[in-house]
Scaffold this motif. Structure first.
Motif, PDB file in Angstrom:
ATOM      1  N   LEU A  70      48.460  36.487  43.338  1.00 22.09           N
ATOM      2  CA  LEU A  70      48.155  37.393  42.223  1.00 22.09           C
ATOM      3  C   LEU A  70      49.434  37.958  41.607  1.00 22.09           C
ATOM      4  CD1 LEU A  70      45.076  39.290  43.734  1.00 22.09           C
ATOM      5  CD2 LEU A  70      45.055  37.522  41.959  1.00 22.09           C
ATOM      6  N   HIS A  71      50.402  38.245  42.447  1.00 21.91           N
ATOM      7  CA  HIS A  71      51.665  38.803  41.951  1.00 21.91           C
ATOM      8  C   HIS A  71      52.372  37.810  41.026  1.00 21.91           C
ATOM      9  CE1 HIS A  71      55.283  41.245  41.882  1.00 21.91           C
ATOM     10  NE2 HIS A  71      55.990  40.157  42.184  1.00 21.91           N
ATOM     11  N   GLY A  72      52.181  36.516  41.261  1.00 20.29           N
ATOM     12  CA  GLY A  72      52.850  35.509  40.453  1.00 20.29           C
ATOM     13  C   GLY A  72      52.170  35.215  39.129  1.00 20.29           C
ATOM     14  N   LEU A  73      51.028  35.820  38.858  1.00 18.78           N
ATOM     15  CA  LEU A  73      50.311  35.575  37.609  1.00 18.78           C
ATOM     16  C   LEU A  73      50.830  36.476  36.495  1.00 18.78           C
ATOM     17  CD1 LEU A  73      46.609  35.449  38.918  1.00 18.78           C
ATOM     18  CD2 LEU A  73      48.115  33.509  38.393  1.00 18.78           C
ATOM     19  N   PRO A  74      50.717  36.044  35.246  1.00 19.29           N
ATOM     20  CA  PRO A  74      51.042  36.947  34.133  1.00 19.29           C
ATOM     21  C   PRO A  74      50.163  38.192  34.184  1.00 19.29           C
ATOM     22  CG  PRO A  74      50.787  34.685  33.364  1.00 19.29           C
ATOM     23  CD  PRO A  74      50.321  34.702  34.783  1.00 19.29           C
ATOM     24  N   ALA A  75      50.710  39.295  33.727  1.00 16.78           N
ATOM     25  CA  ALA A  75      49.988  40.569  33.810  1.00 16.78           C
ATOM     26  C   ALA A  75      48.656  40.511  33.077  1.00 16.78           C
ATOM     27  CB  ALA A  75      50.856  41.695  33.256  1.00 16.78           C
ATOM     28  N   ALA A  76      48.609  39.857  31.930  1.00 21.88           N
ATOM     29  CA  ALA A  76      47.367  39.786  31.155  1.00 21.88           C
ATOM     30  C   ALA A  76      46.292  39.039  31.924  1.00 21.88           C
ATOM     31  CB  ALA A  76      47.623  39.111  29.807  1.00 21.88           C
ATOM     32  N   ARG A  77      46.666  37.948  32.586  1.00 26.34           N
ATOM     33  CA  ARG A  77      45.691  37.192  33.365  1.00 26.34           C
ATOM     34  C   ARG A  77      45.236  37.996  34.575  1.00 26.34           C
ATOM     35  NH1 ARG A  77      41.463  33.816  33.628  1.00 26.34           N
ATOM     36  NH2 ARG A  77      41.477  32.483  35.472  1.00 26.34           N
ATOM     37  N   ARG A  78      46.176  38.654  35.221  1.00 22.88           N
ATOM     38  CA  ARG A  78      45.856  39.438  36.409  1.00 22.88           C
ATOM     39  C   ARG A  78      44.873  40.558  36.081  1.00 22.88           C
ATOM     40  NH1 ARG A  78      50.876  39.892  38.038  1.00 22.88           N
ATOM     41  NH2 ARG A  78      51.217  41.964  37.203  1.00 22.88           N
ATOM     42  N   SER A  79      45.054  41.199  34.951  1.00 18.64           N
ATOM     43  CA  SER A  79      44.172  42.314  34.587  1.00 18.64           C
ATOM     44  C   SER A  79      42.772  41.846  34.209  1.00 18.64           C
ATOM     45  CB  SER A  79      44.775  43.099  33.417  1.00 18.64           C
ATOM     46  OG  SER A  79      44.860  42.290  32.259  1.00 18.64           O
ATOM     47  N   ALA A  80      42.626  40.554  33.866  1.00 21.89           N
ATOM     48  CA  ALA A  80      41.316  40.036  33.479  1.00 21.89           C
ATOM     49  C   ALA A  80      40.492  39.580  34.678  1.00 21.89           C
ATOM     50  CB  ALA A  80      41.489  38.862  32.514  1.00 21.89           C
ATOM     51  N   LEU A  81      41.087  39.594  35.870  1.00 25.18           N
ATOM     52  CA  LEU A  81      40.394  39.094  37.059  1.00 25.18           C
ATOM     53  C   LEU A  81      39.607  40.204  37.750  1.00 25.18           C
ATOM     54  CD1 LEU A  81      43.263  36.913  38.581  1.00 25.18           C
ATOM     55  CD2 LEU A  81      41.240  36.105  37.338  1.00 25.18           C
ATOM     56  N   PRO A  82      38.525  39.850  38.444  1.00 18.06           N
ATOM     57  CA  PRO A  82      37.794  40.857  39.220  1.00 18.06           C
ATOM     58  C   PRO A  82      38.600  41.286  40.434  1.00 18.06           C
ATOM     59  CG  PRO A  82      36.905  38.676  39.647  1.00 18.06           C
ATOM     60  CD  PRO A  82      37.908  38.513  38.545  1.00 18.06           C
ATOM     61  N   PRO A  83      38.348  42.481  40.967  1.00 19.37           N
ATOM     62  CA  PRO A  83      39.088  42.921  42.158  1.00 19.37           C
ATOM     63  C   PRO A  83      38.737  42.066  43.366  1.00 19.37           C
ATOM     64  CG  PRO A  83      37.312  44.443  41.647  1.00 19.37           C
ATOM     65  CD  PRO A  83      37.392  43.504  40.500  1.00 19.37           C
ATOM     66  N   PRO A  84      39.713  41.737  44.218  1.00 24.70           N
ATOM     67  CA  PRO A  84      39.436  40.928  45.409  1.00 24.70           C
ATOM     68  C   PRO A  84      38.521  41.663  46.396  1.00 24.70           C
ATOM     69  CG  PRO A  84      41.779  40.965  44.903  1.00 24.70           C
ATOM     70  CD  PRO A  84      41.143  42.021  44.057  1.00 24.70           C
ATOM     71  N   GLU A  85      37.741  40.884  47.130  1.00 23.51           N
ATOM     72  CA  GLU A  85      36.854  41.426  48.158  1.00 23.51           C
ATOM     73  C   GLU A  85      37.300  40.880  49.512  1.00 23.51           C
ATOM     74  OE1 GLU A  85      32.627  40.836  47.248  1.00 23.51           O
ATOM     75  OE2 GLU A  85      33.278  40.042  45.316  1.00 23.51           O
ATOM     76  N   ALA A  86      37.579  41.797  50.459  1.00 26.29           N
ATOM     77  CA  ALA A  86      37.934  41.389  51.817  1.00 26.29           C
ATOM     78  C   ALA A  86      36.659  41.264  52.645  1.00 26.29           C
ATOM     79  CB  ALA A  86      38.881  42.405  52.446  1.00 26.29           C
ATOM     80  N   LEU A  87      36.437  40.080  53.225  1.00 25.72           N
ATOM     81  CA  LEU A  87      35.243  39.815  54.024  1.00 25.72           C
ATOM     82  C   LEU A  87      35.636  39.225  55.364  1.00 25.72           C
ATOM     83  CD1 LEU A  87      33.103  38.038  51.257  1.00 25.72           C
ATOM     84  CD2 LEU A  87      32.915  40.418  51.965  1.00 25.72           C
ATOM     85  N   ASP A  88      34.793  39.447  56.382  1.00 24.91           N
ATOM     86  CA  ASP A  88      35.078  38.751  57.626  1.00 24.91           C
ATOM     87  C   ASP A  88      34.784  37.263  57.432  1.00 24.91           C
ATOM     88  OD1 ASP A  88      32.295  38.149  58.135  1.00 24.91           O
ATOM     89  OD2 ASP A  88      32.046  40.161  58.949  1.00 24.91           O
ATOM     90  N   ARG A  89      35.245  36.450  58.351  1.00 26.76           N
ATOM     91  CA  ARG A  89      35.193  35.008  58.163  1.00 26.76           C
ATOM     92  C   ARG A  89      33.773  34.498  57.940  1.00 26.76           C
ATOM     93  NH1 ARG A  89      39.066  31.226  59.125  1.00 26.76           N
ATOM     94  NH2 ARG A  89      38.340  29.061  59.265  1.00 26.76           N
ATOM     95  N   ALA A  90      32.812  35.001  58.710  1.00 24.22           N
ATOM     96  CA  ALA A  90      31.436  34.529  58.585  1.00 24.22           C
ATOM     97  C   ALA A  90      30.875  34.811  57.198  1.00 24.22           C
ATOM     98  CB  ALA A  90      30.563  35.177  59.660  1.00 24.22           C
TER      99      ALA A  90
END
Length: 288
Positions: A70-90
């Motif tokens: 995410l850090h390597g993406l352009p700021a405009a693209r990054r701001s257009a993405l949904p927030p990441p969700e942390a989930l357990d493996r299952a």
């Protein structure tokens, strides 16, 4: 007076024997065109402005890798993405094939918009150096994904295949393509012979790869506008496809091996086309 015989295991009084209900089998997730997984596939999908991302899911162990992507993406693209969700493996693996190698990174996406071959040809106007890969009824998503990966690696402009006899762009194909699904346009056509004729009218020399080809591939001029045509493993190119190609070439394999898997053959042929262009470019530079 005749008597009807009873079947073994039954009696007139008790009826047929009790049969245990069949054990239910766990339902395996269907390979889904809206799921992309694996680091390279996820990275290129996130970077592709044509790709709409619905959800970003990751395991705790993959949080650092996702943050770097995410850090390597352009700021405009990054701001257009949904927030990441942390989930357990299952929970993260819900909805993807059991044997999927996801590396803790999974996207929910919308399929890429359809690509029209005519629009691609129009977009190449003024370009004399274009390589296109054409697949004739190659149906294995692993093979198509591997061909896409080679196409991206050696600078092919597009991949063309039949709509009815080609696999959908599922998570399996995207993983095998290692990110190339979001790099190389993939045009689906109804009639492959007509698509080859459209390419020929646009100045493409169409070379089919076949074991019975009359010349080794390295003797074919692969510069300029070039279409490399590959058939399915086993059946090879269909008759009409062979007849529509401008030439049939073979890879100079050593007996007893007469042919390669389609993805391996595509990698060799694409490298050969890239080499022809690189050598030509070097010669022009030195003569200049």
């Amino acid at each position: 007076m005749s008597r009807r015989k009873t079947r073994p295991g039954t009696s007139p009084d008790r009826g047929p024997p009790h049969r245990a209900a069949p054990l239910s089998r766990p339902v395996q997730p269907v390979d889904d065109p809206t799921q992309i997984y694996g680091r390279h596939a996820v990275q290129t999908a996130l970077a592709n402005p044509r790709r709409r991302i619905v959800a970003i899911r990751h395991t705790p162990a993959a949080a650092e890798a996702l943050a770097a992507i995410l850090h390597g993406l352009p700021a405009a693209r990054r701001s257009a993405l949904p927030p990441p969700e942390a989930l357990d493996r299952a929970d993260a693996e819900t909805g993807i094939p059991a044997d999927a190698v996801h590396q803790g990174l999974i996207l929910k996406v919308e399929p890429l918009p359809d690509v029209d071959l005519g629009d691609l040809i129009a977009g190449w106007e003024g370009r004399d150096d274009v390589v296109v890969v054409v697949l004739d009824q190659v149906t294995d998503p692993h093979n198509v994904g591997a061909v896409l990966r080679s196409a991206a690696a050696f600078g092919a402009a597009a991949l063309v295949m039949q709509d009815r006899h080609g696999p959908p762009a599922t998570g399996t194909l995207a993983k095998a393509a290692s990110g190339a699904l979001d790099v190389v346009p993939m045009a689906r056509v109804v009639n492959l012979a007509r698509a080859l004729r459209d390419l020929q009218e646009a100045g493409f020399w169409c070379t089919g790869l076949a074991e019975e080809g009359g010349v080794d591939l390295d003797r074919v001029d692969l510069r300029g506008r070039c279409a490399l045509v590959f058939g399915a493993e086993g059946s090879g190119l269909r008759r009409l496809t062979r007849e529509t190609c401008d030439a049939l070439a073979r890879l100079p394999t050593v007996p007893p091996i007469g042919s390669l898997n389609v993805s391996a053959a595509a990698a060799v042929a694409l490298y050969q086309a890239r080499l022809a262009r690189t050598v030509a470019g070097d010669l022009q530079s030195s003569n200049g």
